[in-house]
Write an enzyme that holds these catalytic residues in place. Structure first.
Site, PDB file in Angstrom:
ATOM      1  N   GLN A   7     -20.140  15.742  19.720  1.00 42.30           N
ATOM      2  CA  GLN A   7     -18.738  16.313  19.306  1.00 42.30           C
ATOM      3  C   GLN A   7     -18.177  15.701  18.132  1.00 42.30           C
ATOM      4  O   GLN A   7     -17.184  16.071  17.704  1.00 42.30           O
ATOM      5  CB  GLN A   7     -17.892  16.484  20.234  1.00 42.30           C
ATOM      6  CG  GLN A   7     -18.411  17.142  21.524  1.00 42.30           C
ATOM      7  CD  GLN A   7     -17.402  17.168  22.775  1.00 42.30           C
ATOM      8  OE1 GLN A   7     -16.384  17.757  22.779  1.00 42.30           O
ATOM      9  NE2 GLN A   7     -17.504  16.360  23.534  1.00 42.30           N
ATOM     10  N   VAL A  55     -17.281  13.709  14.660  1.00 40.60           N
ATOM     11  CA  VAL A  55     -17.599  13.934  13.334  1.00 40.60           C
ATOM     12  C   VAL A  55     -17.747  12.606  12.528  1.00 40.60           C
ATOM     13  O   VAL A  55     -18.118  12.626  11.243  1.00 40.60           O
ATOM     14  CB  VAL A  55     -16.544  14.847  12.579  1.00 40.60           C
ATOM     15  CG1 VAL A  55     -16.478  16.200  13.358  1.00 40.60           C
ATOM     16  CG2 VAL A  55     -15.100  14.142  12.813  1.00 40.60           C
ATOM     17  N   HIS A  89     -19.617  19.721  16.054  1.00 43.62           N
ATOM     18  CA  HIS A  89     -18.370  19.842  15.544  1.00 43.62           C
ATOM     19  C   HIS A  89     -18.264  19.371  13.964  1.00 43.62           C
ATOM     20  O   HIS A  89     -17.383  19.260  13.095  1.00 43.62           O
ATOM     21  CB  HIS A  89     -17.155  19.194  16.179  1.00 43.62           C
ATOM     22  CG  HIS A  89     -16.768  19.759  17.424  1.00 43.62           C
ATOM     23  ND1 HIS A  89     -16.252  19.042  18.459  1.00 43.62           N
ATOM     24  CD2 HIS A  89     -17.291  20.960  17.842  1.00 43.62           C
ATOM     25  CE1 HIS A  89     -15.906  19.785  19.492  1.00 43.62           C
ATOM     26  NE2 HIS A  89     -16.695  20.889  19.129  1.00 43.62           N
ATOM     27  N   CYS A  93     -19.484  29.111  -2.687  1.00 42.90           N
ATOM     28  CA  CYS A  93     -20.927  29.121  -2.953  1.00 42.90           C
ATOM     29  C   CYS A  93     -21.841  28.823  -1.576  1.00 42.90           C
ATOM     30  O   CYS A  93     -23.116  28.862  -1.738  1.00 42.90           O
ATOM     31  CB  CYS A  93     -21.569  28.530  -4.301  1.00 42.90           C
ATOM     32  SG  CYS A  93     -21.493  26.486  -3.841  1.00 42.90           S
ATOM     33  N   CYS A 128     -16.568  21.827  -7.207  1.00 43.01           N
ATOM     34  CA  CYS A 128     -17.827  21.814  -6.292  1.00 43.01           C
ATOM     35  C   CYS A 128     -18.853  21.427  -7.419  1.00 43.01           C
ATOM     36  O   CYS A 128     -19.121  22.398  -8.429  1.00 43.01           O
ATOM     37  CB  CYS A 128     -18.157  23.299  -5.758  1.00 43.01           C
ATOM     38  SG  CYS A 128     -19.743  23.378  -5.182  1.00 43.01           S
ATOM     39  N   LEU A 148     -14.657   6.321  30.594  1.00 45.13           N
ATOM     40  CA  LEU A 148     -13.759   5.408  31.027  1.00 45.13           C
ATOM     41  C   LEU A 148     -12.904   5.713  32.048  1.00 45.13           C
ATOM     42  O   LEU A 148     -12.859   4.693  33.132  1.00 45.13           O
ATOM     43  CB  LEU A 148     -12.716   5.298  29.901  1.00 45.13           C
ATOM     44  CG  LEU A 148     -11.656   3.916  30.136  1.00 45.13           C
ATOM     45  CD1 LEU A 148     -12.297   2.629  29.968  1.00 45.13           C
ATOM     46  CD2 LEU A 148     -10.630   4.198  28.886  1.00 45.13           C
ATOM     47  N   ALA A 167     -17.917   2.295  27.367  1.00 44.12           N
ATOM     48  CA  ALA A 167     -19.276   2.988  26.997  1.00 44.12           C
ATOM     49  C   ALA A 167     -19.946   1.625  26.193  1.00 44.12           C
ATOM     50  O   ALA A 167     -21.374   1.643  26.745  1.00 44.12           O
ATOM     51  CB  ALA A 167     -18.853   3.786  25.823  1.00 44.12           C
TER      52      ALA A 167
HETATM   53  P1  OAD Z   1     -10.791  12.995  23.889  1.00 40.83           P
HETATM   54  O1  OAD Z   1      -9.749  12.231  23.319  1.00 40.83           O
HETATM   55  O2  OAD Z   1     -10.081  14.125  24.491  1.00 40.83           O
HETATM   56  O3  OAD Z   1     -11.445  12.068  25.157  1.00 40.83           O
HETATM   57  C1  OAD Z   1     -11.948  10.876  24.811  1.00 40.83           C
HETATM   58  C2  OAD Z   1     -12.665  10.455  26.347  1.00 40.83           C
HETATM   59  O4  OAD Z   1     -12.999   9.111  26.046  1.00 40.83           O
HETATM   60  C3  OAD Z   1     -11.231  10.235  27.315  1.00 40.83           C
HETATM   61  O5  OAD Z   1     -11.893  10.673  28.631  1.00 40.83           O
HETATM   62  C4  OAD Z   1     -11.464   8.817  27.608  1.00 40.83           C
HETATM   63  O6  OAD Z   1     -11.015   8.361  28.792  1.00 40.83           O
HETATM   64  C5  OAD Z   1     -12.732   8.390  27.167  1.00 40.83           C
HETATM   65  N1  OAD Z   1     -12.807   6.855  26.698  1.00 40.83           N
HETATM   66  C6  OAD Z   1     -11.932   6.312  25.758  1.00 40.83           C
HETATM   67  N2  OAD Z   1     -12.374   5.070  25.317  1.00 40.83           N
HETATM   68  C7  OAD Z   1     -13.663   4.818  26.032  1.00 40.83           C
HETATM   69  C8  OAD Z   1     -14.473   3.988  26.034  1.00 40.83           C
HETATM   70  N3  OAD Z   1     -14.389   2.671  25.565  1.00 40.83           N
HETATM   71  N4  OAD Z   1     -15.674   4.306  26.803  1.00 40.83           N
HETATM   72  C9  OAD Z   1     -15.965   5.201  27.442  1.00 40.83           C
HETATM   73  N5  OAD Z   1     -14.950   6.349  27.366  1.00 40.83           N
HETATM   74  C10 OAD Z   1     -13.868   6.251  26.875  1.00 40.83           C
HETATM   75  O7  OAD Z   1     -11.944  13.272  22.790  1.00 40.83           O
HETATM   76  P2  OAD Z   1     -13.237  14.563  23.039  1.00 40.83           P
HETATM   77  O8  OAD Z   1     -13.500  14.689  24.463  1.00 40.83           O
HETATM   78  O9  OAD Z   1     -14.241  13.921  22.145  1.00 40.83           O
HETATM   79  O10 OAD Z   1     -12.554  18.659  18.591  1.00 40.83           O
HETATM   80  O11 OAD Z   1     -12.561  15.588  22.388  1.00 40.83           O
HETATM   81  C11 OAD Z   1     -13.580  16.733  22.259  1.00 40.83           C
HETATM   82  C12 OAD Z   1     -13.162  17.290  21.181  1.00 40.83           C
HETATM   83  O12 OAD Z   1     -11.900  17.801  21.174  1.00 40.83           O
HETATM   84  C13 OAD Z   1     -13.137  16.672  19.815  1.00 40.83           C
HETATM   85  O13 OAD Z   1     -14.522  16.951  19.207  1.00 40.83           O
HETATM   86  C14 OAD Z   1     -12.369  17.371  18.932  1.00 40.83           C
HETATM   87  C15 OAD Z   1     -11.065  17.642  20.059  1.00 40.83           C
HETATM   88  O14 OAD Z   1     -10.024  18.264  19.796  1.00 40.83           O
HETATM   89  C16 OAD Z   1     -12.381  19.182  17.313  1.00 40.83           C
HETATM   90  O15 OAD Z   1     -11.914  18.661  16.424  1.00 40.83           O
HETATM   91  C17 OAD Z   1     -12.890  20.717  17.247  1.00 40.83           C
END
Ligand code: OAD
Length: 230
Positions: free
Chosen positions: A87, A89, A105, A116, A132, A199, A216
């Site tokens: 997910q 970027v 994403h 275009c 562009c 985490l 991680a």
């Molecule tokens: P979140 O910020 O929602 O969640 C991040 C997760 O990573 C949490 O559960 C943390 O506990 C965990 N975390 C933090 N540090 C960590 C570490 N060092 N090791 C392991 N885990 C750790 O982010 P996402 O789940 O990626 O979408 O969010 C999903 C999507 O929601 C994103 O792609 C974005 C966002 O809105 C869009 O922008 C469309």
């Protein structure tokens, strides 16, 4: 054996990139409805460009960590099939060596011209005056990312991979966003084992067969070693 791995912002946190939903995370300082929807872009493109310019520029200051590198090693050495869906970027999986990677994403270092329809690699800032290089028109360039209200990329490859996998592993994602929050159920229904590496327990931690909590950079290399040894 087929493994599908889903990663989220948590895998890049130790590289120095902000997650979204943590205290002080990206969505706390930049509300979604102001920077990450098509409506926000129509209303205030400068603000949306500023947000993604800031995130694109941050990529110059970060490096892949041990978790990205371990997943690339898994892809190289595992005798079965590994599909990595992110997910994120950012480009830390690629820089860590992953090749079979699906950016559902989109990517910060890609832009899309709405005039275009061309996608191109882009490392610099964007603004509403950016022309562009393909069609020479201004005003149509947007970050090549999926906003809230838009459909994620490559789902036609992801759902079949989930249906066919033997193991689904979710890493560093909070389980708050659809459709990714449903991936674990889809994989389970198809008979796969499911593992969460995060985490803390995610919103859908109970859907997984096994959960391992920790950073991680530690738990991902340990898991990769266990798979390569087995
Ligand atoms: P979140 O910020 O929602 O969640 C991040 C997760 O990573 C949490 O559960 C943390 O506990 C965990 N975390 C933090 N540090 C960590 C570490 N060092 N090791 C392991 N885990 C750790 O982010 P996402 O789940 O990626 O979408 O969010 C999903 C999507 O929601 C994103 O792609 C974005 C966002 O809105 C869009 O922008 C469309």
């Amino acid at each position: 054996m087929r493994i599908v791995i889903l990663t989220g912002a948590g895998i890049s946190a130790e590289s120095g990139l902000d997650t979204f939903r943590a205290k002080g995370g990206l969505w706390e300082n930049h509300p979604i409805e102001e920077v990450a929807t098509p409506e926000a872009f129509a209303r205030d493109p400068d603000k949306v460009h500023d947000f993604y310019n800031m995130r694109r520029a941050a990529l110059y200051d970060v490096e892949p960590n041990a978790a990205h590198i371990a997943l690339a090693e898994l892809e190289r050495k595992f005798k079965g099939d590994v599909t990595l869906v992110t997910q994120n970027v950012d480009d830390l999986h690629e820089r860590g060596g992953s090749q079979n990677l699906i950016h559902m994403h989109g990517e910060l270092r890609s832009v899309f011209c709405t005039h275009c329809g061309t996608r191109q690699r882009w490392l610099d800032d964007l603004d509403i005056g950016t022309v562009c290089p393909e069609c020479s028109r201004a005003g149509g360039m947007r970050p090549d990312v999926v906003w809230f209200g838009e459909y994620p990329y490559h789902m036609e490859r992801i759902w079949p991979a989930l249906e066919a996998c033997d193991l689904f592993v979710s890493i560093g994602t909070s389980g708050n966003v659809y459709p990714t929050a449903q991936f674990v159920q889809q994989a389970s229904r198809s008979g796969a084992k499911t593992l969460e590496l995060n985490l803390e327990p995610s919103a859908n931690a109970n859907d997984f067969d096994t959960s391992i909590n920790g950073v991680a950079s530690k738990i991902v290399p340990e898991w990769v070693d266990s798979i390569l040894e087995s």
